[in-house]
Design an enzyme around this catalytic site. Structure first.
Site, PDB file in Angstrom:
ATOM      1  N   ARG A 178      52.636  43.413  28.237  1.00  0.00           N
ATOM      2  CA  ARG A 178      53.178  42.561  29.298  1.00  0.00           C
ATOM      3  C   ARG A 178      52.741  41.115  29.084  1.00  0.00           C
ATOM      4  NH1 ARG A 178      52.615  43.578  35.811  1.00  0.00           N
ATOM      5  NH2 ARG A 178      50.386  43.712  35.352  1.00  0.00           N
ATOM      6  N   ASP A 181      44.092  43.116  41.530  1.00  0.00           N
ATOM      7  CA  ASP A 181      44.479  42.178  40.483  1.00  0.00           C
ATOM      8  C   ASP A 181      45.131  40.982  41.153  1.00  0.00           C
ATOM      9  OD1 ASP A 181      47.058  42.975  41.144  1.00  0.00           O
ATOM     10  OD2 ASP A 181      47.494  43.899  39.209  1.00  0.00           O
TER      11      ASP A 181
END
Length: 534
Positions: free
Chosen positions: A160, A444
Protein backbone atom coordinates in the site's frame (compact mmCIF):
# COMPACT_ATOMS: atom_id res chain seq x y z
CA UNK A 1 14.51 16.80 -15.37
CA UNK A 2 16.55 17.25 -12.25
CA UNK A 3 15.74 14.76 -9.47
CA UNK A 4 17.33 15.25 -6.10
CA UNK A 5 17.13 13.28 -2.86
CA UNK A 6 17.49 15.39 0.27
CA UNK A 7 17.02 12.58 2.81
CA UNK A 8 19.91 11.15 4.81
CA UNK A 9 21.59 7.84 4.05
CA UNK A 10 19.58 4.76 5.06
CA UNK A 11 21.07 1.30 5.48
CA UNK A 12 20.60 -0.59 2.21
CA UNK A 13 19.27 2.53 0.49
CA UNK A 14 21.96 2.40 -2.19
CA UNK A 15 20.23 -0.56 -3.87
CA UNK A 16 16.89 1.26 -3.87
CA UNK A 17 17.80 4.86 -4.72
CA UNK A 18 19.65 4.04 -7.92
CA UNK A 19 19.83 6.61 -10.72
CA UNK A 20 17.65 4.40 -12.91
CA UNK A 21 14.96 3.92 -10.26
CA UNK A 22 14.91 7.62 -9.39
CA UNK A 23 14.69 8.45 -13.09
CA UNK A 24 11.59 6.25 -13.31
CA UNK A 25 10.03 8.06 -10.34
CA UNK A 26 10.82 11.39 -12.00
CA UNK A 27 9.07 10.21 -15.18
CA UNK A 28 5.96 9.33 -13.20
CA UNK A 29 5.94 12.76 -11.57
CA UNK A 30 6.51 14.55 -14.89
CA UNK A 31 3.81 12.62 -16.76
CA UNK A 32 1.13 12.45 -14.09
CA UNK A 33 1.89 15.06 -11.43
CA UNK A 34 -0.21 17.84 -12.92
CA UNK A 35 -3.22 15.52 -13.28
CA UNK A 36 -2.87 14.53 -9.66
CA UNK A 37 -2.87 18.22 -8.67
CA UNK A 38 -6.02 18.85 -10.73
CA UNK A 39 -7.78 15.93 -9.07
CA UNK A 40 -6.85 17.20 -5.61
CA UNK A 41 -8.34 20.58 -6.55
CA UNK A 42 -11.49 18.77 -7.73
CA UNK A 43 -11.74 17.18 -4.28
CA UNK A 44 -11.88 20.61 -2.68
CA UNK A 45 -14.55 21.80 -5.10
CA UNK A 46 -16.71 18.76 -4.46
CA UNK A 47 -16.37 19.14 -0.69
CA UNK A 48 -17.51 22.76 -0.94
CA UNK A 49 -20.61 21.61 -2.80
CA UNK A 50 -21.36 19.03 -0.13
CA UNK A 51 -20.89 21.66 2.54
CA UNK A 52 -23.60 23.79 0.95
CA UNK A 53 -26.03 20.96 0.17
CA UNK A 54 -25.34 18.37 2.87
CA UNK A 55 -25.81 15.76 0.17
CA UNK A 56 -23.99 13.22 -2.01
CA UNK A 57 -25.58 11.01 -4.67
CA UNK A 58 -24.74 8.55 -7.41
CA UNK A 59 -23.43 10.28 -10.53
CA UNK A 60 -26.03 10.67 -13.30
CA UNK A 61 -23.32 10.95 -15.96
CA UNK A 62 -22.01 7.44 -15.20
CA UNK A 63 -25.37 5.65 -15.02
CA UNK A 64 -24.47 3.56 -18.10
CA UNK A 65 -21.44 2.14 -16.30
CA UNK A 66 -23.50 1.17 -13.26
CA UNK A 67 -26.21 -0.39 -15.44
CA UNK A 68 -23.86 -2.07 -17.93
CA UNK A 69 -23.06 -5.77 -18.11
CA UNK A 70 -19.29 -5.98 -17.78
CA UNK A 71 -16.75 -7.76 -15.59
CA UNK A 72 -13.17 -7.15 -14.50
CA UNK A 73 -10.24 -9.23 -15.76
CA UNK A 74 -9.71 -12.61 -14.05
CA UNK A 75 -7.77 -12.44 -10.80
CA UNK A 76 -4.27 -14.06 -10.67
CA UNK A 77 -3.90 -17.44 -8.97
CA UNK A 78 -2.13 -16.16 -5.85
CA UNK A 79 -4.91 -13.63 -5.21
CA UNK A 80 -7.82 -16.02 -5.69
CA UNK A 81 -7.92 -16.94 -1.99
CA UNK A 82 -7.79 -13.96 0.36
CA UNK A 83 -9.63 -15.37 3.35
CA UNK A 84 -7.10 -13.94 5.80
CA UNK A 85 -5.02 -10.84 5.21
CA UNK A 86 -2.38 -9.64 7.66
CA UNK A 87 -1.76 -5.89 7.81
CA UNK A 88 1.22 -4.02 9.16
CA UNK A 89 4.12 -1.66 8.50
CA UNK A 90 7.18 -2.71 6.50
CA UNK A 91 9.81 -2.71 9.23
CA UNK A 92 12.13 -5.72 9.04
CA UNK A 93 10.71 -7.76 11.94
CA UNK A 94 7.11 -7.17 10.83
CA UNK A 95 7.96 -8.12 7.26
CA UNK A 96 9.24 -11.52 8.35
CA UNK A 97 6.45 -12.16 10.86
CA UNK A 98 3.73 -11.18 8.40
CA UNK A 99 5.07 -13.39 5.63
CA UNK A 100 5.34 -16.28 8.10
CA UNK A 101 1.96 -15.63 9.72
CA UNK A 102 -0.09 -18.16 7.76
CA UNK A 103 -2.21 -15.39 6.25
CA UNK A 104 -2.90 -15.67 2.52
CA UNK A 105 -2.01 -12.01 1.91
CA UNK A 106 0.15 -9.44 3.66
CA UNK A 107 -0.84 -5.81 3.23
CA UNK A 108 2.65 -4.32 3.34
CA UNK A 109 1.67 -0.89 4.57
CA UNK A 110 3.66 2.19 3.67
CA UNK A 111 0.68 4.40 4.46
CA UNK A 112 -1.50 4.59 7.59
CA UNK A 113 0.34 1.95 9.65
CA UNK A 114 3.70 3.50 8.81
CA UNK A 115 5.06 7.01 9.01
CA UNK A 116 6.75 8.91 6.17
CA UNK A 117 9.97 9.38 8.10
CA UNK A 118 12.73 8.89 5.54
CA UNK A 119 14.09 5.84 7.36
CA UNK A 120 10.69 4.17 6.95
CA UNK A 121 10.17 5.22 3.33
CA UNK A 122 13.53 3.84 2.19
CA UNK A 123 13.91 1.12 4.83
CA UNK A 124 10.52 -0.31 3.95
CA UNK A 125 11.55 -0.59 0.31
CA UNK A 126 14.80 -2.31 1.34
CA UNK A 127 12.89 -4.84 3.44
CA UNK A 128 10.44 -5.62 0.64
CA UNK A 129 13.28 -5.91 -1.90
CA UNK A 130 15.06 -8.41 0.34
CA UNK A 131 11.91 -10.34 1.26
CA UNK A 132 10.87 -10.82 -2.37
CA UNK A 133 14.32 -12.28 -3.06
CA UNK A 134 14.07 -14.48 0.08
CA UNK A 135 17.16 -12.78 1.47
CA UNK A 136 15.90 -11.29 4.72
CA UNK A 137 16.63 -11.92 8.39
CA UNK A 138 16.51 -9.90 11.60
CA UNK A 139 18.04 -10.13 15.06
CA UNK A 140 16.37 -8.19 17.85
CA UNK A 141 18.31 -6.19 20.45
CA UNK A 142 17.52 -9.06 22.84
CA UNK A 143 19.23 -11.51 20.49
CA UNK A 144 16.13 -13.21 19.06
CA UNK A 145 16.50 -14.23 15.41
CA UNK A 146 13.81 -14.03 12.73
CA UNK A 147 13.95 -15.73 9.32
CA UNK A 148 11.50 -16.69 6.60
CA UNK A 149 10.04 -20.16 7.00
CA UNK A 150 10.71 -22.55 4.14
CA UNK A 151 8.21 -25.20 5.26
CA UNK A 152 5.04 -23.27 4.44
CA UNK A 153 3.47 -20.94 1.90
CA UNK A 154 4.45 -17.33 2.50
CA UNK A 155 1.81 -14.61 2.34
CA UNK A 156 1.32 -12.87 -1.01
CA UNK A 157 2.57 -9.29 -0.79
CA UNK A 158 0.15 -6.48 -1.60
CA UNK A 159 1.89 -3.15 -1.02
CA UNK A 160 0.00 0.00 0.00
CA UNK A 161 1.63 3.25 -1.16
CA UNK A 162 0.73 6.66 0.20
CA UNK A 163 -2.38 8.43 -1.07
CA UNK A 164 -2.60 11.06 -3.78
CA UNK A 165 -2.69 13.88 -1.23
CA UNK A 166 0.78 13.32 0.23
CA UNK A 167 4.00 14.92 -1.08
CA UNK A 168 7.41 13.53 -0.13
CA UNK A 169 9.67 16.43 0.72
CA UNK A 170 12.77 14.27 0.56
CA UNK A 171 12.46 13.67 -3.20
CA UNK A 172 12.43 16.72 -5.48
CA UNK A 173 11.95 16.98 -9.23
CA UNK A 174 12.99 20.36 -10.60
CA UNK A 175 12.94 21.64 -7.04
CA UNK A 176 9.37 20.52 -6.22
CA UNK A 177 8.34 17.63 -3.93
CA UNK A 178 7.26 14.42 -5.65
CA UNK A 179 3.94 12.81 -4.83
CA UNK A 180 4.47 10.14 -2.18
CA UNK A 181 2.37 7.71 -4.23
CA UNK A 182 4.80 8.05 -7.16
CA UNK A 183 7.79 7.49 -4.85
CA UNK A 184 6.34 4.40 -3.16
CA UNK A 185 4.84 2.81 -6.25
CA UNK A 186 7.71 3.76 -8.54
CA UNK A 187 10.53 2.38 -6.40
CA UNK A 188 8.65 -0.84 -5.60
CA UNK A 189 7.53 -1.50 -9.18
CA UNK A 190 10.90 -0.64 -10.73
CA UNK A 191 12.86 -3.03 -8.52
CA UNK A 192 10.38 -5.85 -7.99
CA UNK A 193 7.87 -6.26 -10.84
CA UNK A 194 10.03 -8.59 -12.95
CA UNK A 195 11.30 -10.47 -9.88
CA UNK A 196 7.76 -11.07 -8.64
CA UNK A 197 6.69 -12.35 -12.07
CA UNK A 198 9.61 -14.74 -12.16
CA UNK A 199 8.47 -16.12 -8.81
CA UNK A 200 4.93 -16.74 -10.01
CA UNK A 201 3.37 -13.67 -8.43
CA UNK A 202 3.12 -10.05 -9.53
CA UNK A 203 3.23 -6.42 -8.46
CA UNK A 204 0.05 -6.04 -6.39
CA UNK A 205 -1.12 -2.86 -4.67
CA UNK A 206 -3.68 -1.57 -2.21
CA UNK A 207 -4.77 1.93 -3.27
CA UNK A 208 -5.84 4.24 -0.42
CA UNK A 209 -8.06 7.28 0.06
CA UNK A 210 -9.37 7.73 -3.47
CA UNK A 211 -12.44 9.93 -3.78
CA UNK A 212 -13.54 9.40 -7.39
CA UNK A 213 -13.36 7.19 -10.45
CA UNK A 214 -11.23 9.87 -12.11
CA UNK A 215 -8.57 9.23 -9.49
CA UNK A 216 -8.85 5.51 -10.31
CA UNK A 217 -8.40 6.38 -13.99
CA UNK A 218 -5.17 8.15 -13.11
CA UNK A 219 -3.87 5.06 -11.31
CA UNK A 220 -4.84 2.93 -14.31
CA UNK A 221 -2.86 5.20 -16.61
CA UNK A 222 0.11 5.04 -14.23
CA UNK A 223 -0.05 1.23 -14.31
CA UNK A 224 -0.30 1.13 -18.10
CA UNK A 225 2.66 3.46 -18.54
CA UNK A 226 4.79 1.64 -15.93
CA UNK A 227 4.20 -1.73 -17.58
CA UNK A 228 5.02 -0.41 -21.04
CA UNK A 229 8.08 1.46 -19.80
CA UNK A 230 9.60 -1.61 -18.10
CA UNK A 231 8.30 -4.14 -20.64
CA UNK A 232 6.00 -5.87 -18.17
CA UNK A 233 2.88 -7.47 -19.75
CA UNK A 234 -0.24 -5.34 -19.65
CA UNK A 235 -2.56 -6.40 -16.83
CA UNK A 236 0.23 -7.74 -14.64
CA UNK A 237 -0.40 -5.07 -12.01
CA UNK A 238 -3.36 -5.86 -9.78
CA UNK A 239 -4.87 -3.33 -7.42
CA UNK A 240 -7.31 -3.59 -4.57
CA UNK A 241 -8.97 -0.25 -3.91
CA UNK A 242 -9.85 0.72 -0.38
CA UNK A 243 -13.33 2.20 -0.34
CA UNK A 244 -12.54 4.39 2.63
CA UNK A 245 -14.06 7.72 1.63
CA UNK A 246 -17.75 8.51 1.47
CA UNK A 247 -17.63 9.91 -2.11
CA UNK A 248 -15.93 6.71 -3.33
CA UNK A 249 -18.82 4.68 -1.89
CA UNK A 250 -21.03 6.34 -4.50
CA UNK A 251 -18.62 5.37 -7.31
CA UNK A 252 -17.69 1.75 -6.64
CA UNK A 253 -18.87 0.50 -10.03
CA UNK A 254 -17.07 3.32 -11.78
CA UNK A 255 -13.81 2.68 -9.89
CA UNK A 256 -13.90 -0.99 -10.83
CA UNK A 257 -14.64 -0.05 -14.44
CA UNK A 258 -11.73 2.39 -14.75
CA UNK A 259 -9.33 -0.24 -13.39
CA UNK A 260 -11.00 -3.25 -15.02
CA UNK A 261 -7.74 -4.55 -16.57
CA UNK A 262 -5.83 -4.06 -13.31
CA UNK A 263 -8.33 -4.56 -10.48
CA UNK A 264 -8.56 -7.47 -8.05
CA UNK A 265 -11.22 -6.14 -5.72
CA UNK A 266 -12.41 -3.57 -3.23
CA UNK A 267 -11.82 -3.38 0.50
CA UNK A 268 -14.13 -2.01 3.19
CA UNK A 269 -11.66 0.37 4.84
CA UNK A 270 -14.02 1.00 7.70
CA UNK A 271 -12.02 3.32 9.95
CA UNK A 272 -10.95 5.76 7.26
CA UNK A 273 -14.50 5.55 5.89
CA UNK A 274 -15.89 6.63 9.24
CA UNK A 275 -13.33 9.43 9.36
CA UNK A 276 -14.39 10.50 5.86
CA UNK A 277 -18.08 10.64 6.82
CA UNK A 278 -17.25 12.97 9.72
CA UNK A 279 -14.85 15.02 7.60
CA UNK A 280 -17.19 15.43 4.63
CA UNK A 281 -20.24 16.38 6.66
CA UNK A 282 -18.49 18.10 9.55
CA UNK A 283 -20.44 21.32 9.05
CA UNK A 284 -23.76 19.79 7.93
CA UNK A 285 -25.52 19.92 11.31
CA UNK A 286 -26.63 17.46 13.96
CA UNK A 287 -27.86 14.89 11.44
CA UNK A 288 -24.21 14.00 10.78
CA UNK A 289 -22.87 14.16 14.34
CA UNK A 290 -21.88 10.71 15.58
CA UNK A 291 -21.77 9.45 19.17
CA UNK A 292 -18.66 8.04 20.87
CA UNK A 293 -16.54 6.24 18.32
CA UNK A 294 -16.53 2.98 20.30
CA UNK A 295 -20.30 2.57 19.77
CA UNK A 296 -20.18 3.19 16.01
CA UNK A 297 -19.61 -0.17 14.37
CA UNK A 298 -20.39 -2.13 11.25
CA UNK A 299 -23.91 -2.87 12.48
CA UNK A 300 -24.77 0.85 12.40
CA UNK A 301 -27.28 1.25 9.53
CA UNK A 302 -25.13 3.51 7.34
CA UNK A 303 -22.05 1.30 7.82
CA UNK A 304 -23.99 -1.89 7.10
CA UNK A 305 -25.37 -0.35 3.91
CA UNK A 306 -21.85 0.57 2.78
CA UNK A 307 -20.49 -2.93 3.44
CA UNK A 308 -23.31 -4.77 1.72
CA UNK A 309 -23.24 -2.48 -1.32
CA UNK A 310 -19.51 -3.15 -1.61
CA UNK A 311 -20.01 -6.93 -1.62
CA UNK A 312 -22.85 -6.75 -4.14
CA UNK A 313 -20.93 -4.41 -6.46
CA UNK A 314 -17.74 -6.49 -6.39
CA UNK A 315 -19.38 -9.85 -6.96
CA UNK A 316 -21.53 -8.59 -9.79
CA UNK A 317 -18.30 -7.58 -11.57
CA UNK A 318 -16.25 -10.68 -10.71
CA UNK A 319 -14.07 -8.84 -8.20
CA UNK A 320 -13.24 -9.76 -4.62
CA UNK A 321 -14.75 -8.02 -1.59
CA UNK A 322 -12.31 -7.86 1.32
CA UNK A 323 -13.47 -7.01 4.81
CA UNK A 324 -11.94 -4.49 7.17
CA UNK A 325 -9.84 -4.65 10.29
CA UNK A 326 -11.27 -5.25 13.72
CA UNK A 327 -9.24 -2.99 16.00
CA UNK A 328 -9.00 -5.50 18.86
CA UNK A 329 -5.59 -7.05 19.44
CA UNK A 330 -4.75 -9.89 21.83
CA UNK A 331 -2.48 -9.81 24.86
CA UNK A 332 0.03 -12.54 25.58
CA UNK A 333 0.14 -11.47 29.23
CA UNK A 334 -3.55 -11.06 30.14
CA UNK A 335 -5.68 -14.07 29.25
CA UNK A 336 -8.92 -12.26 30.06
CA UNK A 337 -8.08 -9.48 27.60
CA UNK A 338 -6.97 -12.13 25.14
CA UNK A 339 -10.28 -14.00 25.36
CA UNK A 340 -12.28 -10.79 24.85
CA UNK A 341 -10.19 -9.84 21.81
CA UNK A 342 -10.63 -13.28 20.24
CA UNK A 343 -14.38 -13.18 20.85
CA UNK A 344 -14.75 -9.69 19.38
CA UNK A 345 -12.69 -10.53 16.29
CA UNK A 346 -14.57 -13.80 15.74
CA UNK A 347 -17.91 -11.97 15.95
CA UNK A 348 -16.70 -9.35 13.47
CA UNK A 349 -15.43 -11.91 10.96
CA UNK A 350 -18.57 -14.05 11.23
CA UNK A 351 -20.64 -11.01 10.30
CA UNK A 352 -18.40 -10.26 7.29
CA UNK A 353 -18.35 -13.85 6.06
CA UNK A 354 -22.12 -13.95 6.40
CA UNK A 355 -22.47 -10.78 4.34
CA UNK A 356 -20.50 -12.38 1.50
CA UNK A 357 -17.00 -10.97 1.96
CA UNK A 358 -14.28 -13.16 0.48
CA UNK A 359 -11.81 -12.53 3.29
CA UNK A 360 -10.83 -10.03 5.90
CA UNK A 361 -8.00 -8.26 7.73
CA UNK A 362 -6.28 -8.91 11.03
CA UNK A 363 -3.57 -6.80 12.66
CA UNK A 364 -1.80 -9.45 14.73
CA UNK A 365 -0.42 -12.92 13.84
CA UNK A 366 -2.30 -14.52 16.75
CA UNK A 367 -5.59 -13.53 15.09
CA UNK A 368 -4.85 -15.26 11.78
CA UNK A 369 -6.25 -18.63 12.97
CA UNK A 370 -9.38 -16.93 14.33
CA UNK A 371 -10.19 -15.28 11.01
CA UNK A 372 -9.22 -18.37 9.01
CA UNK A 373 -11.46 -20.66 11.05
CA UNK A 374 -14.47 -18.40 10.40
CA UNK A 375 -13.90 -18.18 6.64
CA UNK A 376 -12.96 -21.86 6.35
CA UNK A 377 -16.35 -22.71 7.78
CA UNK A 378 -18.13 -20.56 5.18
CA UNK A 379 -15.90 -21.18 2.14
CA UNK A 380 -14.97 -24.80 2.62
CA UNK A 381 -12.79 -25.83 -0.32
CA UNK A 382 -13.76 -22.78 -2.40
CA UNK A 383 -11.18 -19.97 -2.63
CA UNK A 384 -13.83 -17.26 -2.34
CA UNK A 385 -17.57 -16.61 -2.60
CA UNK A 386 -17.59 -14.29 -5.61
CA UNK A 387 -20.45 -16.39 -6.98
CA UNK A 388 -22.66 -15.12 -4.15
CA UNK A 389 -24.25 -12.16 -5.90
CA UNK A 390 -26.31 -10.60 -3.08
CA UNK A 391 -29.24 -9.71 -5.35
CA UNK A 392 -31.23 -9.24 -2.16
CA UNK A 393 -29.31 -6.05 -1.38
CA UNK A 394 -30.72 -2.67 -2.43
CA UNK A 395 -28.86 0.37 -1.15
CA UNK A 396 -29.90 3.95 -1.82
CA UNK A 397 -28.10 7.24 -1.31
CA UNK A 398 -30.28 7.83 1.73
CA UNK A 399 -29.11 4.52 3.21
CA UNK A 400 -25.45 5.50 2.83
CA UNK A 401 -26.14 8.89 4.43
CA UNK A 402 -28.32 7.64 7.28
CA UNK A 403 -25.92 8.71 10.01
CA UNK A 404 -28.67 10.11 12.24
CA UNK A 405 -30.08 6.69 13.12
CA UNK A 406 -26.83 5.54 14.74
CA UNK A 407 -27.64 4.77 18.38
CA UNK A 408 -25.51 6.06 21.25
CA UNK A 409 -24.44 9.17 23.13
CA UNK A 410 -21.51 11.51 23.34
CA UNK A 411 -20.06 10.89 26.78
CA UNK A 412 -17.37 12.41 28.94
CA UNK A 413 -15.50 9.11 28.81
CA UNK A 414 -15.70 9.21 25.02
CA UNK A 415 -14.30 12.73 24.94
CA UNK A 416 -11.42 11.75 27.24
CA UNK A 417 -10.77 8.66 25.15
CA UNK A 418 -10.56 10.64 21.93
CA UNK A 419 -8.10 13.11 23.44
CA UNK A 420 -5.96 10.37 24.96
CA UNK A 421 -5.78 8.34 21.75
CA UNK A 422 -4.92 11.39 19.65
CA UNK A 423 -2.13 12.45 22.02
CA UNK A 424 -0.60 9.00 22.38
CA UNK A 425 -0.82 8.31 18.67
CA UNK A 426 0.66 11.65 17.60
CA UNK A 427 3.54 11.24 20.03
CA UNK A 428 4.32 7.79 18.67
CA UNK A 429 3.91 9.04 15.08
CA UNK A 430 6.44 11.83 15.67
CA UNK A 431 8.90 9.17 16.84
CA UNK A 432 8.32 7.10 13.71
CA UNK A 433 5.62 4.56 14.68
CA UNK A 434 2.45 4.52 12.58
CA UNK A 435 0.64 1.59 14.27
CA UNK A 436 0.26 1.77 18.04
CA UNK A 437 -1.43 -0.59 20.48
CA UNK A 438 -3.47 1.46 22.98
CA UNK A 439 -5.72 -0.31 25.49
CA UNK A 440 -5.57 -3.49 23.39
CA UNK A 441 -6.80 -1.68 20.30
CA UNK A 442 -4.65 -1.16 17.22
CA UNK A 443 -4.63 2.55 16.50
CA UNK A 444 -3.33 3.90 13.22
CA UNK A 445 -3.71 7.20 11.40
CA UNK A 446 -7.34 6.42 10.52
CA UNK A 447 -8.51 5.87 14.09
CA UNK A 448 -6.59 8.92 15.30
CA UNK A 449 -8.30 10.91 12.54
CA UNK A 450 -11.70 9.81 13.86
CA UNK A 451 -10.76 10.94 17.38
CA UNK A 452 -9.64 14.43 16.45
CA UNK A 453 -12.36 14.94 13.81
CA UNK A 454 -15.12 14.04 16.25
CA UNK A 455 -13.80 16.62 18.69
CA UNK A 456 -13.62 19.29 15.98
CA UNK A 457 -17.17 18.49 14.91
CA UNK A 458 -18.56 18.34 18.47
CA UNK A 459 -17.07 21.76 19.30
CA UNK A 460 -18.26 23.40 16.07
CA UNK A 461 -21.78 21.98 16.46
CA UNK A 462 -22.06 22.75 20.17
CA UNK A 463 -22.87 19.08 20.77
CA UNK A 464 -23.85 17.97 24.26
CA UNK A 465 -22.58 15.16 26.41
CA UNK A 466 -25.13 12.74 27.80
CA UNK A 467 -25.12 14.74 31.07
CA UNK A 468 -26.09 17.92 29.22
CA UNK A 469 -22.65 19.54 29.20
CA UNK A 470 -21.90 21.40 25.96
CA UNK A 471 -18.64 20.41 24.27
CA UNK A 472 -16.68 23.64 24.02
CA UNK A 473 -13.10 24.48 23.23
CA UNK A 474 -12.59 25.32 26.91
CA UNK A 475 -13.91 21.90 27.99
CA UNK A 476 -11.62 20.15 25.51
CA UNK A 477 -8.63 22.07 26.87
CA UNK A 478 -9.56 21.00 30.41
CA UNK A 479 -9.68 17.38 29.23
CA UNK A 480 -6.41 17.92 27.39
CA UNK A 481 -4.72 19.14 30.58
CA UNK A 482 -6.06 16.16 32.51
CA UNK A 483 -4.99 13.63 29.89
CA UNK A 484 -1.51 15.12 29.58
CA UNK A 485 -1.09 14.80 33.34
CA UNK A 486 -2.43 11.24 33.29
CA UNK A 487 0.00 10.30 30.51
CA UNK A 488 2.86 11.92 32.43
CA UNK A 489 2.02 9.72 35.44
CA UNK A 490 1.87 6.61 33.27
CA UNK A 491 5.12 7.30 31.42
CA UNK A 492 7.03 8.52 34.45
CA UNK A 493 10.70 9.34 34.04
CA UNK A 494 11.48 10.20 30.44
CA UNK A 495 8.19 11.96 29.72
CA UNK A 496 9.91 15.29 29.03
CA UNK A 497 12.39 13.67 26.66
CA UNK A 498 9.60 12.39 24.42
CA UNK A 499 7.66 14.68 22.02
CA UNK A 500 4.45 14.90 24.07
CA UNK A 501 4.50 18.71 24.10
CA UNK A 502 4.78 18.72 20.30
CA UNK A 503 1.98 16.13 20.10
CA UNK A 504 -0.24 18.42 22.17
CA UNK A 505 0.50 21.37 19.92
CA UNK A 506 -0.36 19.30 16.85
CA UNK A 507 -3.53 18.03 18.50
CA UNK A 508 -4.71 21.59 19.12
CA UNK A 509 -3.91 22.44 15.51
CA UNK A 510 -5.97 19.59 14.04
CA UNK A 511 -8.79 19.40 16.61
CA UNK A 512 -9.39 22.97 17.78
CA UNK A 513 -8.28 25.32 15.02
CA UNK A 514 -10.99 27.25 13.19
CA UNK A 515 -9.91 25.81 9.86
CA UNK A 516 -10.19 22.03 9.58
CA UNK A 517 -6.99 20.26 8.49
CA UNK A 518 -7.78 17.63 5.84
CA UNK A 519 -5.27 15.13 7.25
CA UNK A 520 -3.52 15.26 10.61
CA UNK A 521 -0.47 13.57 9.05
CA UNK A 522 0.26 16.61 6.87
CA UNK A 523 1.07 19.09 9.68
CA UNK A 524 2.69 16.22 11.61
CA UNK A 525 4.94 15.55 8.61
CA UNK A 526 5.82 19.24 8.36
CA UNK A 527 6.89 19.09 12.01
CA UNK A 528 9.07 16.03 11.35
CA UNK A 529 10.71 17.56 8.29
CA UNK A 530 11.30 20.86 10.08
CA UNK A 531 12.98 18.97 12.91
CA UNK A 532 15.33 17.28 10.44
CA UNK A 533 16.57 20.57 9.00
CA UNK A 534 19.77 22.05 10.48
Amino acid sequence: MDIRVTGHDVTGGEKILTPEALGFVAELQARFGSRRDELLAARRTRREQVSSTGRLDFLPETAEVREGDWRVAPVPADLQDRRVEMTGPTDRKMTINALNSGARVWLADMEDASTPHWDNVVGGQVNLYDAIRRDISFTSPEGKSYELRTDQRLATIVMRPRGWHFDDQHVLVDGRPVGGAFVDFGLYFFHNAAQLLARGSGPYFYLPKMESHLEARLWNDVFTFAQERLEIPHGTVRATVLIETIPAAFEMDEILYELRDHIAGLNAGRWDYLFSVIKYFRDSGEAFVLPDRNVVGMTSPFMRAYAELLVKTCHRRGAHAVGGMSAFIPSRKDQEVNARAFAKVREDKEREAGQGFDGSWVAHPDLVPVCQEVFDRVLGDKPNQVDRLRDDVEVTADDLLDVASTPGDITRAGLHGNVEVALLYLEAWLRGSGAVGIHNLMEDAATAEISRSQIWQWVRNGSKLDDGTVVTEALVREVLDAEMEHIREQVGEGFDERPFAQARQLFEEVALAEEYADFLTLPAYEAVVSGEKP
